[in-house]
Design a protein around this motif. Structure first.
Motif, PDB file in Angstrom:
ATOM      1  N   ASP A  51     -42.414 -55.664  82.879  1.00 56.42           N
ATOM      2  CA  ASP A  51     -41.393 -55.392  81.869  1.00 56.42           C
ATOM      3  C   ASP A  51     -41.616 -56.208  80.600  1.00 56.42           C
ATOM      4  O   ASP A  51     -40.689 -56.458  79.834  1.00 56.42           O
ATOM      5  N   CYS A  52     -42.874 -56.635  80.380  1.00 57.88           N
ATOM      6  CA  CYS A  52     -43.153 -57.530  79.253  1.00 57.88           C
ATOM      7  C   CYS A  52     -44.491 -57.179  78.612  1.00 57.88           C
ATOM      8  O   CYS A  52     -45.432 -57.958  78.701  1.00 57.88           O
ATOM      9  N   PRO A  53     -44.608 -56.011  77.995  1.00 54.32           N
ATOM     10  CA  PRO A  53     -45.885 -55.653  77.380  1.00 54.32           C
ATOM     11  C   PRO A  53     -46.232 -56.609  76.248  1.00 54.32           C
ATOM     12  O   PRO A  53     -45.338 -57.142  75.574  1.00 54.32           O
ATOM     13  N   CYS A 100     -47.378 -59.724  88.250  1.00 54.95           N
ATOM     14  CA  CYS A 100     -47.796 -58.373  87.891  1.00 54.95           C
ATOM     15  C   CYS A 100     -48.289 -58.286  86.452  1.00 54.95           C
ATOM     16  O   CYS A 100     -49.234 -57.558  86.149  1.00 54.95           O
ATOM     17  N   TRP A 101     -47.656 -59.063  85.538  1.00 52.50           N
ATOM     18  CA  TRP A 101     -48.085 -58.992  84.142  1.00 52.50           C
ATOM     19  C   TRP A 101     -49.462 -59.600  83.948  1.00 52.50           C
ATOM     20  O   TRP A 101     -50.242 -59.144  83.096  1.00 52.50           O
ATOM     21  N   GLN A 102     -49.780 -60.625  84.744  1.00 55.71           N
ATOM     22  CA  GLN A 102     -51.115 -61.227  84.646  1.00 55.71           C
ATOM     23  C   GLN A 102     -52.182 -60.264  85.158  1.00 55.71           C
ATOM     24  O   GLN A 102     -53.267 -60.149  84.577  1.00 55.71           O
ATOM     25  N   VAL A 103     -51.867 -59.567  86.234  1.00 57.48           N
ATOM     26  CA  VAL A 103     -52.799 -58.577  86.758  1.00 57.48           C
ATOM     27  C   VAL A 103     -52.950 -57.422  85.771  1.00 57.48           C
ATOM     28  O   VAL A 103     -54.061 -56.965  85.477  1.00 57.48           O
ATOM     29  N   ALA A 104     -51.826 -56.974  85.219  1.00 57.70           N
ATOM     30  CA  ALA A 104     -51.834 -55.800  84.352  1.00 57.70           C
ATOM     31  C   ALA A 104     -52.588 -56.019  83.052  1.00 57.70           C
ATOM     32  O   ALA A 104     -53.270 -55.108  82.558  1.00 57.70           O
ATOM     33  N   TYR A 105     -52.467 -57.231  82.489  1.00 56.30           N
ATOM     34  CA  TYR A 105     -52.988 -57.437  81.132  1.00 56.30           C
ATOM     35  C   TYR A 105     -54.118 -58.456  81.036  1.00 56.30           C
ATOM     36  O   TYR A 105     -54.832 -58.477  80.028  1.00 56.30           O
ATOM     37  N   MET A 106     -54.312 -59.297  82.059  1.00 59.81           N
ATOM     38  CA  MET A 106     -55.295 -60.363  81.943  1.00 59.81           C
ATOM     39  C   MET A 106     -56.381 -60.325  83.016  1.00 59.81           C
ATOM     40  O   MET A 106     -57.384 -61.029  82.887  1.00 59.81           O
ATOM     41  N   ILE A 107     -56.174 -59.553  84.078  1.00 57.55           N
ATOM     42  CA  ILE A 107     -57.166 -59.514  85.155  1.00 57.55           C
ATOM     43  C   ILE A 107     -57.758 -58.124  85.322  1.00 57.55           C
ATOM     44  O   ILE A 107     -58.979 -57.932  85.191  1.00 57.55           O
ATOM     45  N   ALA A 108     -56.913 -57.144  85.604  1.00 56.57           N
ATOM     46  CA  ALA A 108     -57.419 -55.803  85.924  1.00 56.57           C
ATOM     47  C   ALA A 108     -58.253 -55.182  84.796  1.00 56.57           C
ATOM     48  O   ALA A 108     -59.331 -54.634  85.065  1.00 56.57           O
TER      49      ALA A 108
END
Length: 600
Positions: A51-53, A100-108
């Protein structure tokens, strides 16, 4: 919407549509800045919807020739992150599980996109440079540690050389030491890695992870597989950064990661160069599939004290930073302009100086207008001469008053030819461009040849109606004596509060007034018209003041971002122009007072 955007296959896993009872069913991927592949991965692995793009995100390399998204690659990186254990605070000893935000924007996005190497045919990462920009306390150190450990011990790279890079040995230690402690306190890692005082080694692959603090260290061996550059805004030049990026030439899937907070808004710095690149990639102005970046930050128009703004800039809000921490920081910001600027930069990711910016560079830009030197011939003008150091910049500013209360500026700068390389390092190469474009004149050797300046002032006196040239009396050198002997109207002007406060405040006021725009964003009436001189703009952006207890101000060269000689010269010149205008107005008033009276 999610169902409409997820028809594309990951090419390693079939695309699936979210079921109607799934939290992913009605997700707008564009709003969340998620690619269909990463969204599929998050749902498939059971992650909640972030919830934090980020405010800014570059495109993922979906259209790179031969690209595919490999979820197993992401799984492997996350598994390495989960080997870490928190070492401080309420989570000490607990496993680090990326949010989830780290996976979504910094890892995946970084780990998942691969293609076949044209050299070996193996599947390798497409992204080789990753940029993560976010406020303090959002887990940057742990993120750096996770990537550093993965690149050292889990990336299937034999003899991997991975470095934590900083500008000084002390700063490099600040980056490396927490990672070394993480290794020592993580049982899963201690079986495979050995954490020495200045190096972490992985015997099975012959790889190591160590801190470095200069370009020489980076060039030693010149076979870098991975690099972690923490707090990019502290780097003064590009030397170490270029050494890192060029040192990866023999690796098939190197990765240099920049992890930083926002800087003070200065131009022509390593941070500014990287940040500008990320913004251009995000807007589509440039395309570079191998570079990826995200910026978590609030917008300048957001309410800095609203919790929604804090959440926008701090995806880890409530865990790190804690709500208590943000409330306390915000309360301090309400009581002090300097604390507010610090809060905006460090905790909301907004580029602004820690000190209150005295001259607003955006206002300065609105005042640009067009100044044509040929049309200034024969015009009345006032000069300001800041001789500065003989080994660096010298500035001469001409101010041409207009009848409507506006001013046209003509700036001249000189520097020794041998100083341009050092000036280039401080301006990300802009100085050489200024020379080529005529904004900066070089004189031979390693000190400024004042004969050039004397000759130019002589030519200007022939061209313009020079009324006065203000100069600092403490820099009364041979040049000043020569000019006085030649009849130049030289006026001494001190640099203390008494002399500089009023004209410095006048300049701030004039720039603000001239920054007004109409409904279409067109400047109404630029007051300080400078023609968009980029060197003078750089100095405006560097400008700082010191204030006494009475509220008087003066230029502060010691705490400025860099050189401000041109601004000091401008303040002196505009001081003389305003003084002449006021004297003329007083004289006219006195003349009017005497009309119709009998003089006895």
């Amino acid at each position: 919407m999610m169902t409409a955007g997820r028809t594309r296959s990951t090419r390693s896993q079939p695309a699936r549509s979210a079921t109607t009872d799934s939290p992913w069913a009605d997700v707008d991927l564009d709003e969340l800045k998620l690619s269909p592949e990463v969204a599929w991965y998050l749902e498939d692995r059971g992650y909640p919807v972030p919830d934090c793009p980020p405010l800014i995100k570059t495109p993922e390399p979906r259209d790179f020739p031969g690209a595919r998204f490999d979820p197993a690659r992401v799984d492997k990186v996350i598994a390495a992150f989960r080997q870490l254990r928190h070492t401080k605070g309420r989570f000490a000893g607990q496993r680090f599980d990326p949010d989830c935000w780290q996976v979504a924007y910094m890892i995946a996005p970084v780990a998942g996109w691969v293609h076949r190497s044209i050299d070996s045919g193996k599947w390798v990462r497409i992204i080789t440079i990753a940029y993560f920009d976010m406020p303090r306390k959002n887990g940057k150190t742990t993120t750096a540690a996770g990537w550093g450990i993965y690149l050292t011990a889990a990336d299937d790279e034999f003899g991997a050389q991975v470095v934590a890079a900083a500008t000084t040995k002390e700063q490099a230690g600040f980056v490396f030491e927490p990672i070394r402690q993480l290794v020592n306190k993580s049982p899963g890692l201690k079986r495979h890695l050995r954490a020495l005082k200045h190096r972490i080694t992985h015997a099975a692959s012959g790889s190591y992870f160590q801190p470095i603090a200069n370009a020489g260290d980076a060039q030693h061996g010149a076979d870098i597989h991975g690099g972690i550059v923490d707090e990019l805004h502290l780097h003064k030049d590009m030397v170490l950064i270029e050494a890192l990026e060029t040192g990866t030439g023999s690796r098939e899937q190197p990765l240099i990661i920049y992890i930083t907070t926002a800087d003070a808004g200065r131009r022509h710095t390593p941070y500014d160069e990287k940040r500008q690149l990320i913004e251009k990639l995000a807007r589509g102005v440039l395309k570079r599939a191998t570079t990826y970046g995200v910026v978590f930050a609030a917008e300048k128009t957001d309410d800095p004290f609203a919790v929604s703004t804090w959440k926008k800039a701090n995806p880890g809000l409530g865990i790190s930073p804690t709500m208590r921490f943000m409330v306390e920081a915000a309360e301090k910001a309400k009581d002090s302009p300097a604390e507010l600027a610090r809060f905006l930069r460090l905790h909301l990711g907004i580029r602004t100086k820690q000190e209150t910016r005295y001259l607003d560079v955006d206002h300065w830009d609105v005042n640009a207008s067009i100044v044509i030197p040929e049309r200034l011939k024969g015009r009345e003008c006032y000069g300001g001469l800041d001789l500065g150091s003989t080994s660096d910049l010298t500035a001469l500013l001409w101010v041409f008053p207009n009848d409507d209360g506006t001013f046209d500026l003509l700036a001249r700068h000189w520097a020794p030819e041998d100083s341009i390389a050092a000036l280039d390092e401080r301006t990300a190469g802009a100085a050489s461009g200024w020379v080529k474009q005529g904004w900066l004149t070089t004189t031979p050797g390693n000190v400024t040849d004042y004969d050039f300046i004397e000759a130019q002032i002589g030519r200007d006196r022939d061209e313009f109606l020079v009324k006065e040239i203000a100069f600092d009396r403490w820099n009364s050198q041979q040049l000043i004596n020569n000019l006085i002997s030649d009849g130049a109207p030289m006026i001494t002007m001190g640099q203390g509060f008494a002399s500089m406060s009023a004209p410095t405040k006048d300049l701030q006021r004039l720039i603000r007034v001239g920054a007004q725009v109409d409904d279409q964003g067109v400047p109404v009436k630029p007051i300080v018209r400078h023609g968009g001189n980029p060197l003078l703009r750089w100095e405006i952006d560097n400008f700082a003041v010191v204030m006494d207890p009475a509220g008087n101000v003066k230029p502060d060269k010691a705490n400025a971002g860099d050189k401000i000689d041109g601004v000091v010269a401008l303040i002196m010149a505009i001081s003389r122009a305003i003084a002449a205008r006021e004297a003329a107005a007083t004289s006219a008033y006195d003349d009017d007072e005497g009309e119709g009276l009998m003089v006895v």
